[in-house]
Scaffold this motif. Sequence first.
Motif, short mmCIF file in Angstrom:
data_model
loop_
_atom_site.label_atom_id
_atom_site.label_comp_id
_atom_site.label_asym_id
_atom_site.label_seq_id
_atom_site.Cartn_x
_atom_site.Cartn_y
_atom_site.Cartn_z
N ALA A 93 0.82 -1.20 0.00
CA ALA A 93 0.00 0.00 0.00
C ALA A 93 0.86 1.26 0.00
N LEU A 496 -4.60 2.04 2.19
CA LEU A 496 -5.38 1.30 1.21
C LEU A 496 -5.96 0.06 1.86
N GLU A 503 -7.16 -7.81 -6.40
CA GLU A 503 -6.58 -6.50 -6.06
C GLU A 503 -5.10 -6.63 -5.74
N THR A 559 -9.36 2.62 -2.86
CA THR A 559 -8.28 1.72 -3.23
C THR A 559 -8.44 1.27 -4.69
#
Length: 587
Positions: A93, A496, A503, A559
Amino acid sequence: MRKLTDILEERISAAMGAVIGKNAPALVRPAADAKFGDYQANGMMAAAKQVKTNPRQLAENVVAAMEIADICEPPEVAGPGFINLRLKDSFLAERLLGIYRDAERLGVDKAETPKIVVVDYSAPNIAKQMHVGHLRSTIIGDCIARLYDFAGHTVIRQNHIGDWGTQFGMLIAYMKAQYPHLLDHPASAQIADLEAFYQNAKQLSDDNESFAKQARQEVVQLHNHYPETMAIWKQIVDQSRQHYQPIYESLNITLTADDERGESFYADQLADVVAELKVKGLAVESDGAVCVFPEGFKNKDGQPLPFIIQKSDGAFLYATTDLAALRFRVQDLKAETVIYVTDARQALHFQMLFAAAKMAGWVDERITLEHVTFGTMLGADGKPFKTRTGGTVKLKDLLDEAVERAKAVVEEKNPDLPAEQKAQIARAVGVGAVKYADYANNRNSDYVFSFDRMLSLDGNTAPYMQYAYARIKSIQRKAAGKEVDIQNELNGLSALLLTEPAEKDLAKLLVRYDQAIAAATEEYRPNYLTSYLYDLAQAFSRFYTACPVLTAQAPHRPTRLLLCDLTARTIRHGLSELLGIEVLDQM
RNA sequence: GUCCCCGUAGCUCAACGGAUAGAGCGUUGGCCUCCGGAGCCAAAGGUUAGAGGUUCGAAUCCUCUCGGGGACGCCA
């Protein structure tokens, strides 16, 4: 941002040093298989062998000694002694946010020591149409130049055009005959068809002795820089440029007229090159020709192989011009690296050229010389790519056909777009497909040219990449209609929420862009870049299928918007900035 | 004859000395009340031309053989 593989390499190598008391490389690579994690260190087996210990035990000890808790989950030792690394979500992140903030470079560092790099590519012949034989040098060379530019080097592009030589005698004589008022009205000369111009001149020269005689005179006058002859010569060069510059533009090639440094530029240095090599005792006469005999080269009889720099009739050759060019690049342009992009058939020539330049003392070990080779474009029959009648395929015709075929697809898929937009899409897709197909191959292989394959909407092709990009742009356009303020959600984003596998997979690819670029640059291999971009586009498509963006619940949406934004920017950068292939907001 | 490149799934191609060699096309079978189905998921398909060798580990490095392409004195 520092390359992740470099950071991991450094951390693990340090731990290895502490454990075994000597330096050994960790050999960090992206994991071969997702089930092994994200990265793997392969160096334990070799190091264990060296210090005569058990590799698994060494790996365990190294894992205990290394400090990477800020980056990775606890590492695992697997197989014979691999260390498998899995990135922490928190690190991922942070890295993504760092890339997001670095809009310019997407988190990719410049080279530590910038160099002056000459890239020699394309090199069309004046007064002849560019044909498929010029395609690979032109686009591979352009990608290399773009990669070195992006790495922060000073790139000097050199288009070594064929603008000199005996054939110019007949061209000049023919130009005079065709345009008798040329010198009074230079603008009156327009060569509509370069190929016909060349063919006609050659025909006349072959058939007509008095014309041939005049042509030979023009050569002499050209060499002696007669103003009138030079003026006509310049007209021919200018006219030719009118034919190939538009091809560069449609191919999105970065070469400009300023990058031209053709054979003519070196014409007056050739005698000096030969003289210098003679003085140094390197050039000697053999069978009437002046030759250099670099060590280690043999001809078919096992005798030393000559690098001929002056013919027995006194004329110079391309070897002489290439020597002059290399000397100029090193001494005047101060090149530290010189990269030649030509087909593999010239390998021996460049080996000898480099050897001769080293013997002459123009090139020492601080200077890198590279001959970047590539294979042949083949037709569907597996033979060199030709027209049905066996002729050379002109580049313009090839690109026109690609655009034409792309246009048919756009017409079928999206008939309601405005005509001008459809035409623009067809150009981007058609030309992009031709370039991408070339880049996607290992440049050393011969490859089979196929419009159908390169324009396919599936697979590792330009249209697939462009489609992935257009879909992201479509999401971003739709955001407004659904009252999603992307800027507002992304600004000041400090954490995030990566939960779905799709993802995380996408995120992990996004942080590897720097590694892909580095590999492509070091090996002069655009296919490393296309292969990365294709992986990225595929990961995005999976994410797109699995994870709704605009309708996502509040904690997920920022995100996902960020992942979309970074994916679009990475594809755009890779395709457009590094490969010179247009992306489209709609297609 | 010497040297260079290539030989990987039916086809077109990947694989930066590392684990069970990966994609796409094609084939077979799934997935659309939802942001572009130009998409996604899955299955089948391999003695990496062959034989030796180096290495803890080889499609990758070395040697030889076979097959394809190319270069090898006055073209570029």
